[in-house]
Structure formats: structure tokens, C-alpha cells
Design a protein around this motif. Structure first.
Motif, short mmCIF file in Angstrom:
data_model
loop_
_atom_site.label_atom_id
_atom_site.label_comp_id
_atom_site.label_asym_id
_atom_site.label_seq_id
_atom_site.Cartn_x
_atom_site.Cartn_y
_atom_site.Cartn_z
N ALA A 3 35.51 32.14 37.81
CA ALA A 3 36.37 32.38 36.65
C ALA A 3 37.75 32.88 37.08
CB ALA A 3 35.71 33.38 35.70
N ALA A 4 37.77 33.73 38.11
CA ALA A 4 39.06 34.23 38.61
C ALA A 4 39.91 33.10 39.17
CB ALA A 4 38.81 35.30 39.68
N ILE A 5 39.29 32.18 39.89
CA ILE A 5 40.03 31.03 40.42
C ILE A 5 40.57 30.19 39.27
CG2 ILE A 5 39.82 28.87 41.73
CD1 ILE A 5 37.79 30.32 43.53
N CYS A 6 39.76 29.98 38.24
CA CYS A 6 40.21 29.21 37.07
C CYS A 6 41.41 29.86 36.41
CB CYS A 6 39.06 29.07 36.07
SG CYS A 6 37.74 27.98 36.59
N MET A 7 41.34 31.17 36.23
CA MET A 7 42.45 31.89 35.60
C MET A 7 43.71 31.82 36.48
SD MET A 7 41.45 33.01 32.68
CE MET A 7 42.70 34.21 32.31
N GLN A 8 43.53 32.02 37.77
CA GLN A 8 44.65 32.02 38.70
C GLN A 8 45.35 30.67 38.75
OE1 GLN A 8 43.55 32.20 42.86
NE2 GLN A 8 45.32 33.48 43.32
N LYS A 9 44.58 29.60 38.70
CA LYS A 9 45.13 28.26 38.85
C LYS A 9 45.35 27.54 37.52
CE LYS A 9 43.29 27.54 43.46
NZ LYS A 9 44.58 27.61 44.13
#
Length: 181
Positions: A3-9
Motif C-alpha cells: 500500500a505504501a508503494i502504491c501511495m508513493q507511486k
């Protein structure tokens, strides 16, 4: 983590599988998750570029200091993937040395918690005897200590020490007590 990767990208979860699987795997490994057969390939991991020396090594058990930076977090059929000290008592230390100064603000240390032992809760059974309980981390520059950090009463497998960015050319980790002492 995904989820953090999704938010970041700014991407959807399905995009992780199609375009960012390796990145997710590396994040999971960094957070001490085991993905059998994969090793840490994080280019920002300074330890992988260091020369390493242990105060003692039990070579008969395959426990060389070089195992610490080989990228694998757990033992496999081929290698213990850990440094095993001779039974000479404590303290025992590991020193990482770089050919040029490096800058870091975090050190992650992973110790043995004997995950082969069946446990229901970390609170029900005392920590495994080889888990580092008390240790110091010293950042050195030209053999002079520029920062000292300590961990006391540890029971966790992975320890994270965060500190202001510090320039050093070697790092010494000294275990002064284990949970079995």
C-alpha cells in the motif's frame, strides 16, 4: 508495504504485481520477511559493500562473518547464513570497514531467535538464548569513535537504530550479553 508503494507511486495494487514485484520483495526482505530463494539486492545497503571481520568465527559450523552480508536472512540447506562465534564467551564483535567514508542514519541488526522452535507468542516463551540482549554499535572515523549507540534488554530478532546522519569508515557491533546469559 504494498500500500505504501502504491501511495508513493500513485498506482493501483494490481500494478505492484505487473510492474513492481521486485521492489516489493526487496522492501519485505528489508523488514525481515523471508522469501525463500531471494536475497537482499538493495543498492543502498552499505553493509554489502564493506569488508567484514569478526572477533571470532566457528568455521566448522560454516559461520563465517561474510555470511552476515550475503543478503540472506535465514539458514538454508546450503548455508547457515549467519556468523557463528567460537565458544569463547562474550563480548563478541563484528566490524564492517569501507575503503572510503560513508554516511548513514540507520543500522539494522538481525540476530538468531531460533524460529524452528514452536512458539505461540513472544510473551509466552522467553527469547532464544542466542538472541542479542545487550549490545553497542560504534561508528568510527580513522579509528576514532564518532557515535556510540546502545541497545539493552532486547528480545526482538531485528533491531533498528536510527540516528542523525553520520560519516564514518567503519562500524563495530559488540554483543555484551545474550538472552541465554
Amino acid at each position: 508495504c504494498a500500500a505504501a508503494i502504491c501511495m508513493q507511486k500513485g498506482i493501483f495494487q494490481r500494478d505492484i504485481y505487473t510492474n513492481h514485484t521486485k521492489e516489493l520483495q526487496q522492501h519485505l526482505l528489508k523488514d525481515d520477511q523471508t522469501i525463500w530463494g531471494l536475497c537482499n539486492e538493495d543498492p543502498a545497503d552499505l553493509a554489502k559493500t564493506a569488508a567484514i571481520h569478526a572477533s571470532s568465527e566457528n568455521l566448522s559450523k560454516g559461520g563465517t562473518a561474510a555470511n552476515i552480508i550475503n543478503g540472506y536472512l535465514r539458514s538454508t540447506a546450503d548455508c547457515c547464513n549467519a556468523s557463528i562465534s567460537e565458544d569463547t564467551g562474550l563480548p563478541q564483535s563484528i566490524t564492517l570497514t569501507w575503503p572510503h567514508p560513508v554516511t548513514a542514519s540507520e543500522v539494522r541488526i538481525t540476530t538468531d531467535t531460533d524460529l524452528t522452535y514452536p512458539r505461540f507468542s513472544v510473551w509466552e516463551i522467553p527469547p532464544f538464548g542466542l538472541t542479542a540482549k545487550n549490545l553497542t554499535v560504534e561508528c568510527l572515523s580513522d579509528s576514532e569513535i564518532v557515535r556510540t549507540l546502545s541497545i539493552t534488554d532486547n528480545y526482538r530478532r531485528q533491531m533498528r537504530l536510527q540516528f542523525p546522519p553520520t560519516v564514518f569508515d567503519s562500524l563495530r557491533i559488540t554483543v555484551t550479553e545474550t538472552s541465554g546469559d
